[in-house]
Motif scaffolding. Structure first.
Motif, PDB file in Angstrom:
ATOM      1  N   GLN A  25       0.963  -1.324   0.020  1.00 44.17           N
ATOM      2  CA  GLN A  25       0.179   0.069  -0.013  1.00 44.17           C
ATOM      3  C   GLN A  25       0.733   1.318  -0.027  1.00 44.17           C
ATOM      4  O   GLN A  25       0.496   2.243  -0.873  1.00 44.17           O
ATOM      5  N   GLN A  26       1.885   1.284   0.773  1.00 48.22           N
ATOM      6  CA  GLN A  26       2.827   2.537   0.823  1.00 48.22           C
ATOM      7  C   GLN A  26       3.547   2.732  -0.359  1.00 48.22           C
ATOM      8  O   GLN A  26       3.593   3.710  -0.729  1.00 48.22           O
ATOM      9  N   ILE A  27       4.040   1.592  -1.055  1.00 53.73           N
ATOM     10  CA  ILE A  27       4.939   1.914  -2.209  1.00 53.73           C
ATOM     11  C   ILE A  27       3.794   2.252  -3.489  1.00 53.73           C
ATOM     12  O   ILE A  27       4.467   3.114  -4.349  1.00 53.73           O
ATOM     13  N   ILE A  28       2.666   1.850  -3.275  1.00 53.18           N
ATOM     14  CA  ILE A  28       1.696   1.933  -4.580  1.00 53.18           C
ATOM     15  C   ILE A  28       1.305   3.491  -4.519  1.00 53.18           C
ATOM     16  O   ILE A  28       1.220   4.175  -5.254  1.00 53.18           O
ATOM     17  N   ASN A  29       0.853   4.113  -3.236  1.00 57.53           N
ATOM     18  CA  ASN A  29       0.788   5.279  -2.864  1.00 57.53           C
ATOM     19  C   ASN A  29       1.853   6.406  -3.262  1.00 57.53           C
ATOM     20  O   ASN A  29       1.402   7.555  -3.726  1.00 57.53           O
ATOM     21  N   MET A  30       2.893   5.957  -2.964  1.00 56.39           N
ATOM     22  CA  MET A  30       4.278   6.787  -3.244  1.00 56.39           C
ATOM     23  C   MET A  30       4.672   6.477  -4.779  1.00 56.39           C
ATOM     24  O   MET A  30       5.818   6.993  -5.131  1.00 56.39           O
ATOM     25  N   LYS A  31       3.867   6.085  -5.749  1.00 56.87           N
ATOM     26  CA  LYS A  31       4.259   5.639  -6.857  1.00 56.87           C
ATOM     27  C   LYS A  31       5.731   5.130  -7.329  1.00 56.87           C
ATOM     28  O   LYS A  31       6.385   5.474  -8.228  1.00 56.87           O
ATOM     29  N   SER A  32       5.891   4.044  -6.332  1.00 57.49           N
ATOM     30  CA  SER A  32       6.949   3.162  -6.612  1.00 57.49           C
ATOM     31  C   SER A  32       6.882   1.853  -7.061  1.00 57.49           C
ATOM     32  O   SER A  32       7.586   0.832  -7.071  1.00 57.49           O
ATOM     33  N   PHE A  33       5.398   1.518  -7.275  1.00 63.54           N
ATOM     34  CA  PHE A  33       4.927   0.057  -7.864  1.00 63.54           C
ATOM     35  C   PHE A  33       3.873   0.129  -8.813  1.00 63.54           C
ATOM     36  O   PHE A  33       2.951   1.370  -8.555  1.00 63.54           O
ATOM     37  N   PRO A  34       3.802  -0.439  -9.659  1.00 60.80           N
ATOM     38  CA  PRO A  34       2.292  -0.312 -10.482  1.00 60.80           C
ATOM     39  C   PRO A  34       1.017  -0.516  -9.681  1.00 60.80           C
ATOM     40  O   PRO A  34       1.223  -1.348  -8.767  1.00 60.80           O
ATOM     41  N   PRO A  35       0.037   0.225  -9.976  1.00 58.59           N
ATOM     42  CA  PRO A  35      -1.123   0.279  -9.095  1.00 58.59           C
ATOM     43  C   PRO A  35      -1.774  -1.201  -9.286  1.00 58.59           C
ATOM     44  O   PRO A  35      -2.044  -1.676 -10.268  1.00 58.59           O
ATOM     45  N   LEU A  36      -2.076  -1.366  -8.094  1.00 60.37           N
ATOM     46  CA  LEU A  36      -2.831  -2.804  -7.879  1.00 60.37           C
ATOM     47  C   LEU A  36      -4.126  -2.766  -7.197  1.00 60.37           C
ATOM     48  O   LEU A  36      -4.459  -1.635  -6.400  1.00 60.37           O
ATOM     49  N   LYS A  37      -5.304  -3.418  -7.455  1.00 60.14           N
ATOM     50  CA  LYS A  37      -6.524  -3.200  -6.584  1.00 60.14           C
ATOM     51  C   LYS A  37      -6.329  -3.501  -5.231  1.00 60.14           C
ATOM     52  O   LYS A  37      -5.755  -4.543  -4.927  1.00 60.14           O
ATOM     53  N   MET A  38      -6.768  -2.573  -4.383  1.00 59.22           N
ATOM     54  CA  MET A  38      -6.753  -2.617  -3.079  1.00 59.22           C
ATOM     55  C   MET A  38      -8.017  -2.617  -2.377  1.00 59.22           C
ATOM     56  O   MET A  38      -8.757  -1.725  -2.716  1.00 59.22           O
ATOM     57  N   ILE A  39      -8.133  -3.389  -1.277  1.00 56.76           N
ATOM     58  CA  ILE A  39      -9.699  -3.592  -0.824  1.00 56.76           C
ATOM     59  C   ILE A  39      -9.338  -3.090   0.448  1.00 56.76           C
ATOM     60  O   ILE A  39      -8.732  -3.926   1.420  1.00 56.76           O
ATOM     61  N   TYR A  40      -9.937  -1.872   1.154  1.00 57.95           N
ATOM     62  CA  TYR A  40      -9.866  -1.684   2.565  1.00 57.95           C
ATOM     63  C   TYR A  40     -11.021  -2.448   3.265  1.00 57.95           C
ATOM     64  O   TYR A  40     -12.087  -2.448   3.121  1.00 57.95           O
ATOM     65  N   THR A  41     -10.249  -3.099   4.269  1.00 62.29           N
ATOM     66  CA  THR A  41     -11.190  -3.802   5.134  1.00 62.29           C
ATOM     67  C   THR A  41     -11.741  -3.601   6.571  1.00 62.29           C
ATOM     68  O   THR A  41     -11.999  -4.157   7.194  1.00 62.29           O
ATOM     69  N   SER A  42     -11.250  -2.322   6.833  1.00 62.49           N
ATOM     70  CA  SER A  42     -11.532  -1.649   8.120  1.00 62.49           C
ATOM     71  C   SER A  42     -12.409  -0.418   7.963  1.00 62.49           C
ATOM     72  O   SER A  42     -12.022   0.431   7.082  1.00 62.49           O
ATOM     73  N   GLU A  43     -13.262  -0.257   8.750  1.00 57.66           N
ATOM     74  CA  GLU A  43     -13.981   1.157   8.803  1.00 57.66           C
ATOM     75  C   GLU A  43     -13.409   2.057   9.561  1.00 57.66           C
ATOM     76  O   GLU A  43     -13.569   3.401   9.289  1.00 57.66           O
ATOM     77  N   LYS A  44     -12.351   1.785  10.318  1.00 53.10           N
ATOM     78  CA  LYS A  44     -11.537   3.065  11.033  1.00 53.10           C
ATOM     79  C   LYS A  44     -10.157   3.130  10.626  1.00 53.10           C
ATOM     80  O   LYS A  44      -9.691   4.119  10.822  1.00 53.10           O
ATOM     81  N   ILE A  45      -9.498   2.201  10.232  1.00 54.20           N
ATOM     82  CA  ILE A  45      -7.922   2.174  10.051  1.00 54.20           C
ATOM     83  C   ILE A  45      -7.752   1.936   8.547  1.00 54.20           C
ATOM     84  O   ILE A  45      -7.881   1.041   8.091  1.00 54.20           O
ATOM     85  N   GLN A  46      -7.164   3.060   7.918  1.00 51.25           N
ATOM     86  CA  GLN A  46      -7.060   3.049   6.341  1.00 51.25           C
ATOM     87  C   GLN A  46      -5.865   2.025   6.038  1.00 51.25           C
ATOM     88  O   GLN A  46      -5.942   1.529   4.837  1.00 51.25           O
ATOM     89  N   GLY A  47      -4.867   1.663   6.984  1.00 52.00           N
ATOM     90  CA  GLY A  47      -3.956   0.905   6.970  1.00 52.00           C
ATOM     91  C   GLY A  47      -4.146  -0.519   6.800  1.00 52.00           C
ATOM     92  O   GLY A  47      -3.334  -1.341   6.235  1.00 52.00           O
ATOM     93  N   GLN A  48      -5.482  -0.964   7.021  1.00 50.81           N
ATOM     94  CA  GLN A  48      -5.888  -2.287   7.045  1.00 50.81           C
ATOM     95  C   GLN A  48      -6.432  -2.687   5.500  1.00 50.81           C
ATOM     96  O   GLN A  48      -7.654  -2.261   5.368  1.00 50.81           O
ATOM     97  N   VAL A  49      -5.608  -3.373   4.752  1.00 50.84           N
ATOM     98  CA  VAL A  49      -5.929  -3.601   3.226  1.00 50.84           C
ATOM     99  C   VAL A  49      -5.758  -5.066   2.770  1.00 50.84           C
ATOM    100  O   VAL A  49      -5.176  -5.719   3.786  1.00 50.84           O
ATOM    101  N   TYR A  50      -6.526  -5.394   1.928  1.00 46.20           N
ATOM    102  CA  TYR A  50      -6.306  -6.800   1.358  1.00 46.20           C
ATOM    103  C   TYR A  50      -5.977  -6.387  -0.215  1.00 46.20           C
ATOM    104  O   TYR A  50      -6.639  -5.694  -1.046  1.00 46.20           O
ATOM    105  N   ILE A  51      -4.953  -6.956  -0.620  1.00 44.94           N
ATOM    106  CA  ILE A  51      -4.749  -6.806  -2.086  1.00 44.94           C
ATOM    107  C   ILE A  51      -4.607  -8.138  -2.810  1.00 44.94           C
ATOM    108  O   ILE A  51      -3.487  -9.059  -2.650  1.00 44.94           O
ATOM    109  N   PRO A  52      -5.427  -8.532  -3.577  1.00 49.49           N
ATOM    110  CA  PRO A  52      -5.899  -9.780  -4.098  1.00 49.49           C
ATOM    111  C   PRO A  52      -4.599 -10.196  -4.883  1.00 49.49           C
ATOM    112  O   PRO A  52      -4.332 -11.546  -4.680  1.00 49.49           O
ATOM    113  N   ALA A  53      -4.141  -9.510  -5.722  1.00 57.26           N
ATOM    114  CA  ALA A  53      -2.861  -9.965  -6.491  1.00 57.26           C
ATOM    115  C   ALA A  53      -1.944 -10.548  -5.787  1.00 57.26           C
ATOM    116  O   ALA A  53      -1.269 -11.483  -6.026  1.00 57.26           O
TER     117      ALA A  53
END
Length: 742
Positions: free
Chosen positions: A356-384
């Motif tokens: 999530q960090q390296i995608i947001n900083m444009k250091s990796f190709p964008p991948l589909k990210m699914i946010y799994t928490s209603e409160k914490i943005q850092g909790q993600v699931y990246i299927p690929a």
């Protein structure tokens, strides 16, 4: 340009670290057990056999005490002091941790302001730099170093499940030797289940796994205390000189590679900061995890001293009190299996967070990210990422059927990441925290020495399996560096070619004489409205076009008339900045037409789960251009991307009434007339490599540059468009490619 409708009392544009208190803090602290510490918590399964293999001789009492002393002080100096005590102070303002977060702290990304909605500002092309010239020169070396550390942390996401699960399942050979040949298939079955449940998210998994980890740490503590009572002299291991004497006496530097296994999972403590917060991590580690591990290793050492020939076969399982096939053995065995699955979860979760960090900083190709928490943005699931990890981990388990080869491969990535963190923390102390030089150098000398010792021992294992994570790290860091470099060139091209809207589109209003109609005679107000309408309808628009001079190859800007077509278009801006993007300029020069209503739309991810309707769009109007608007679509990290033209129009109508209540009705009616079938225009650059002058190496440099940009980067950009994470639905979408020589 008129002032935007502000987000009054709206969400902050900056993501912040998780802040909870009371019962919320206790709940978060409990969840950390199931996500962060299970990796380092399952190390007792294999550490002592990593030091003294079952096929080798039984170590002497002094050697055991020296080895346990080295483990105890490694746990104290590295996870306790370096990571929990020091590193957690250096997360980003967004609350993220890890090697790449340290780089973000040294070179923070530009703050967002109203630039993404400013189309006619006079400060185009302004470049700002921060820090000294030396600091700017060190940007790329530190970036590559931090990316390499991040890449090896990601490689850990492969080896942690492989090592932990295989070690736990291998314990079945102690009670049931007949099934020892089925250890690999059983391990693969457990790993399949683990990766299949990742889609349920960190919060859900943490709530399920945390009780398992709690029971596991209690089991470690209980068995450790029992075994210590059999040989209390093991407490001599608290004397650090015993660890030093071990290496002086044996002159066996490779023992450090085995001791390194006791601190695997250190980086997860820091990398998972974005999923929790510093206080919850500190509470759980100091109050439960650290004492449990110390007691477990002391207990194992005590049993190895008093019953070495029997225990050396499998130190962990042979040191469980009671008979080998008894009830307590199977209870601990089941807990070990479950705990290693949780350990695998720790690094998988950290891997998602790092991507999530390296995608947001444009250091990796964008991948589909699914946010799994209603409160914490850092909790993600990246299927690929999840599926690639699953495949590679299963292959690793199948190929490295020998546990000793797996542990050799495992230690290299851990030690390299620890060294990377130490160097980046030192730079942060000097350039960000502005601590005294003596403090930063003292930290570098102390932890550079310890990390260097471990790294040197791990490097010696490269021929024996450590080449695998090194290979993974090199592949990943190559992709990251290529994407960062090429994306930076593309963004620089976009920034250098942006134009002030007034310098690209010109509006010419011809004076018009209107005779008052009979019904308006004596009514000056109505006559004035008719005159305004006539002036609006008679406006002519021009754009600047590039045309070659007939006597030279120079290109000159000339004006060409364009027509206003009765439609509405939403132009998606993929990068922020003052002025209109080059993709729009190229598009209009090709089409030679302007929609009557044109909205430039930027997307801003807000650090809350859901953005309410009243704060969803922020709109401004170009004062000198009829029908031109700039808008920012504020979207929460759990919101589905869905630009609803109706909602956007409501904000535009409200803005019109605010700016000019007298003529708002006429403007709104004109907008409604053309807004029935809005077109969404999504631009992208078709990049090509420019020629560079590198002297005698120009030909080679240009060939390599062309291959990297046109054959690799352009293909990756096509496969992974920037719209991957937010463009899910629209009325009508037109994808437009504009050439860019970068």
């Amino acid at each position: 340009m008129n002032s935007p409708l502000a987000l009054e009392n709206g969400p902050s544009l900056r993501r912040t670290s998780v802040s909870v208190h009371g019962l919320g803090l206790l709940s978060l602290t409990f969840q950390t057990l199931g996500i962060i510490y299970s990796d380092i918590g399952t190390s007792p399964l294999y550490v002592l056999n990593g030091l003294w293999p079952s096929s080798g001789p039984v170590p002497s009492e002094e050697d055991v005490i020296g080895g346990i002393s080295a483990i105890v002080w490694s746990l104290t100096l590295l996870p306790l002091i370096k990571y929990v005590g020091i590193s957690l102070q250096f997360g980003t303002l967004e609350g993220e941790g890890g090697s790449f977060a340290l780089f973000q702290g040294i070179y923070p990304k530009d703050e967002k302001d109203d630039n993404d909605r400013t189309l006619t500002g006079d400060s185009l092309g302004r470049v700002t730099t921060s820090g000294s010239r030396f600091r700017q020169a060190m940007r790329w070396p530190l970036l590559v170093w931090s990316l390499f550390g991040t890449a090896l942390t990601l490689a850990d996401g492969v080896f942690t499940p492989a090592v932990s699960v295989t070690s736990a399942v291998g314990g079945i050979a102690v009670a049931k030797p007949s099934v020892s040949s089925n250890i690999v298939p059983i391990s693969i079955a457990f790993l399949l289940v683990l990766f299949l449940v990742q889609r349920f998210g960190t919060a859900g998994l943490g709530s399920v796994f945390a009780p398992i980890s709690l029971l596991w740490f209690f089991a470690l503590m209980g068995t450790g205390i029992y075994n210590i009572t059999l040989h209390p002299a093991i407490f001599r291991a608290f004397d650090p000189s015993r660890a030093v004497l071990l290496f002086v006496r044996t002159k066996n530097y490779d023992l450090l590679a085995g001791i390194l296994l006791a601190v695997t999972g250190c980086e997860a403590i820091f990398a998972n900061l974005g999923q929790f917060n510093a206080l919850s991590i500190r509470l759980s580690f100091t109050c439960l995890v650290y004492p449990s591990l110390i007691l477990a290793y002391l207990g194992q050492g005590a049993r190895l001293i008093i019953d070495g020939p029997n225990v050396i076969q499998n130190v962990f399982y042979k040191s469980i009190p009671g008979p080998e096939n008894g009830g307590l053995f199977w209870v601990v065995y089941v807990l070990a299996i479950l705990a290693t699955l949780v350990a695998s979860q720790a690094m998988i979760t950290a891997t998602f967070s790092l991507f999530q960090q390296i995608i947001n900083m444009k250091s990796f190709p964008p991948l589909k990210m699914i946010y799994t928490s209603e409160k914490i943005q850092g909790q993600v699931y990246i299927p690929a990422v999840n599926w690639v990890l699953m495949i590679v981990t299963i292959v690793i388990v199948a190929v490295f059927s020998d546990l000793s080869q797996l542990t050799n491969a495992y230690g290299f990535s851990v030690s390299t990441v620890m060294l990377s963190t130490t160097i980046l923390l030192t730079v942060q102390m000097l350039w960000v925290k502005h601590l005294p030089v003596v403090v930063a150098l003292s930290y570098l000398l102390a932890y550079g020495f310890f990390d260097g010792l471990f790294w040197g021992a791990a490097v010696r294992k490269i021929p024996h399996g450590a080449w695998v994570p090194l290979m993974f790290g090199v592949i990943l860091v190559s992709i990251m560096v290529l994407w960062t470099w090429a994306k930076g060139l593309e963004d620089a091209f976009d920034g250098a070619n942006r134009q002030n809207l007034r310098h690209f589109i010109f509006r010419d209003v011809k004076p018009t004489t209107i005779a008052l109609r009979p019904e308006t005679e004596g009514n000056e107000q109505e006559a004035k409205e008719n005159e305004d309408e006539a002036e609006f309808e008679s406006a002519t628009y021009y754009i600047s076009t590039l045309r070659q001079d007939g006597f030279s190859s120079e290109e000159k800007n000339v004006r060409q008339e364009v027509v206003r077509i009765p439609t509405m278009a939403v132009f998606h801006k993929l990068s922020a900045g003052r002025g209109v993007p080059h993709t729009f300029v190229g598009l209009i020069r090709q089409w030679r037409a302007l929609p009557e209503v044109l909205v430039f739309l930027s997307v801003d991810l807000i650090p809350i789960a859901h953005v309410p309707f009243e704060n969803r769009y922020t709109v401004t109007k170009v004062k000198s251009m009829d029908g031109f608007y700039a808008a920012t679509y504020n979207i929460g990290f759990r919101d589905d991307f869905d630009v609803k033209v109706e909602e956007l129009l409501e904000r535009i109508y409200a803005l019109e009434f605010t700016l000019d209540p007298k003529n708002a009705s006429r403007v709104i009616e004109n907008i409604k007339r053309v807004a029935g079938g809005a077109t969404h225009i999504v631009p992208h650059y078709d990049v090509a490599s420019r020629k560079v002058d590198a002297g005698y190496l120009s030909f080679i440099m240009n060939q390599v540059r062309q291959f990297l940009i046109e054959e690799i980067y352009r293909r990756l950009a096509t496969m992974f468009p920037e719209t991957a994470n937010w463009l899910t639905s629209a009325d009508e979408i037109i994808h437009v490619g504009i050439n860019a020589v970068i």
